[in-house]
Design an enzyme around this catalytic site. Structure first.
Site, PDB file in Angstrom:
ATOM      1  CB  SER A  29      44.391  17.940  -2.054  1.00 39.34           C
ATOM      2  OG  SER A  29      43.095  17.434  -1.794  1.00 39.34           O
ATOM      3  N   PRO A  88      31.142  22.750  -4.140  1.00 39.46           N
ATOM      4  CG  PRO A  88      29.640  21.952  -2.545  1.00 39.46           C
ATOM      5  CD  PRO A  88      30.275  21.596  -3.854  1.00 39.46           C
ATOM      6  CG  ASN A  89      33.543  25.424   0.434  1.00 41.36           C
ATOM      7  OD1 ASN A  89      33.068  26.494   0.801  1.00 41.36           O
ATOM      8  ND2 ASN A  89      33.196  24.275   0.978  1.00 41.36           N
ATOM      9  CG  ASN A 141      37.347  19.159  -7.372  1.00 39.47           C
ATOM     10  OD1 ASN A 141      36.758  18.604  -6.440  1.00 39.47           O
ATOM     11  ND2 ASN A 141      38.504  19.779  -7.218  1.00 39.47           N
ATOM     12  CD  GLU A 149      36.003  11.047  -7.873  1.00 38.44           C
ATOM     13  OE1 GLU A 149      35.453  10.000  -8.319  1.00 38.44           O
ATOM     14  OE2 GLU A 149      36.310  11.200  -6.681  1.00 38.44           O
ATOM     15  CG  ASP A 207      21.177   7.790  -7.542  1.00 38.61           C
ATOM     16  OD1 ASP A 207      21.892   6.784  -7.694  1.00 38.61           O
ATOM     17  OD2 ASP A 207      20.267   7.860  -6.699  1.00 38.61           O
ATOM     18  NE  ARG A 247      43.441  17.538   2.358  1.00 39.89           N
ATOM     19  CZ  ARG A 247      42.558  18.460   1.958  1.00 39.89           C
ATOM     20  NH1 ARG A 247      42.094  18.450   0.714  1.00 39.89           N
ATOM     21  NH2 ARG A 247      42.140  19.395   2.793  1.00 39.89           N
ATOM     22  NE  ARG A 253      39.875  16.826   3.471  1.00 42.26           N
ATOM     23  CZ  ARG A 253      39.085  17.910   3.346  1.00 42.26           C
ATOM     24  NH1 ARG A 253      38.319  18.050   2.298  1.00 42.26           N
ATOM     25  NH2 ARG A 253      39.099  18.860   4.270  1.00 42.26           N
ATOM     26  CB  ALA A 301      32.838  18.335   0.951  1.00 43.80           C
ATOM     27  CE1 TYR A 309      41.672  21.465  -1.925  1.00 45.50           C
ATOM     28  CE2 TYR A 309      41.646  23.101  -0.167  1.00 45.50           C
ATOM     29  CZ  TYR A 309      41.323  21.839  -0.637  1.00 45.50           C
ATOM     30  OH  TYR A 309      40.667  20.947   0.166  1.00 45.50           O
ATOM     31  CG  HIS A 317      39.431  14.590  -5.663  1.00 47.37           C
ATOM     32  ND1 HIS A 317      38.331  15.291  -5.231  1.00 47.37           N
ATOM     33  CD2 HIS A 317      38.984  13.372  -6.049  1.00 47.37           C
ATOM     34  CE1 HIS A 317      37.266  14.522  -5.337  1.00 47.37           C
ATOM     35  NE2 HIS A 317      37.636  13.350  -5.831  1.00 47.37           N
ATOM     36  NE  ARG A 322      39.312  32.524   3.473  1.00 46.98           N
ATOM     37  CZ  ARG A 322      39.195  33.762   3.001  1.00 46.98           C
ATOM     38  NH1 ARG A 322      40.064  34.230   2.153  1.00 46.98           N
ATOM     39  NH2 ARG A 322      38.208  34.546   3.386  1.00 46.98           N
ATOM     40  CG  HIS A 340      34.517  13.131   0.510  1.00 49.22           C
ATOM     41  ND1 HIS A 340      35.487  12.397  -0.127  1.00 49.22           N
ATOM     42  CD2 HIS A 340      34.967  14.425   0.523  1.00 49.22           C
ATOM     43  CE1 HIS A 340      36.499  13.200  -0.454  1.00 49.22           C
ATOM     44  NE2 HIS A 340      36.196  14.436  -0.076  1.00 49.22           N
TER      45      HIS A 340
END
Ligand code: CA2
Length: 146
Positions: free
Chosen positions: A101, A9-10, A73, A97, A86, A106, A110, A76, A22, A99, A17, A79
């Protein structure tokens, strides 16, 4: 060797942004980088992004027969998505995995990932270079075979 890069997401908003967190590259820019990097390594890379948890889980299930390693990645979902955790265990495909940032410097929420326990590696805070590191890591770990 086929690697699938999955963004949650995002992350379709990359480069538009919060560039101070990012970076300035768009997802399309990054996809071109991943392809170029994979070509140098002699492997194939596919990219998938969705803002929907179920669609990401479906993509991970579909990767079972086609993909040797996943760069993830999960945004959110990292988290809190036990369903995604699963799915990753169920398909049993090695995953790194990533990230962009440094999630540990942060907000407190997170700091915890429900996906890390079964990850082959976790890369945080290296900016978008982390994706290239993850592709290289999977390439090496999977024996460097194309
Ligand atoms: O640092 C990362 O890569 C994150 O996985 C990014 C996630 C965030 O929820 C994680 O805690 C850390 C997604 C954040 C939103 O993504 C945006 C991307 C570009 C522009 C705006 C938001």
């Amino acid at each position: 060797m086929n690697i699938l890069v999955v963004n949650g997401p995002n992350l379709n908003l990359l480069g538009t942004r919060e560039p101070e967190i990012y970076g300035h590259e768009t997802l399309t820019d990054l996809e071109a980088q991943w392809s170029a990097h994979a070509s140098l390594l002699g492997i194939a890379v596919d990219s998938f992004q969705s803002n929907h948890e179920g669609a990401i889980i479906d993509a991970i299930h579909a990767a079972r027969d086609t993909t040797d390693g996943i760069v993830l990645n999960a945004g959110a979902l990292t988290h809190y998505s036990l369903a995604l955790a699963d799915a990753l265990v169920a398909v049993d495909i090695p995953y790194v995995e990533v990230h962009i940032s440094n999630i540990y410097e942060r907000e407190e929420w997170r700091h915890h990932s429900v996906l890390s326990e079964h990850a082959t590696a976790v890369i945080v805070g290296r900016g978008t270079t982390g994706y290239l590191d993850a592709i290289s890591h999977l390439h090496t770990m999977l024996g460097g075979l194309s």
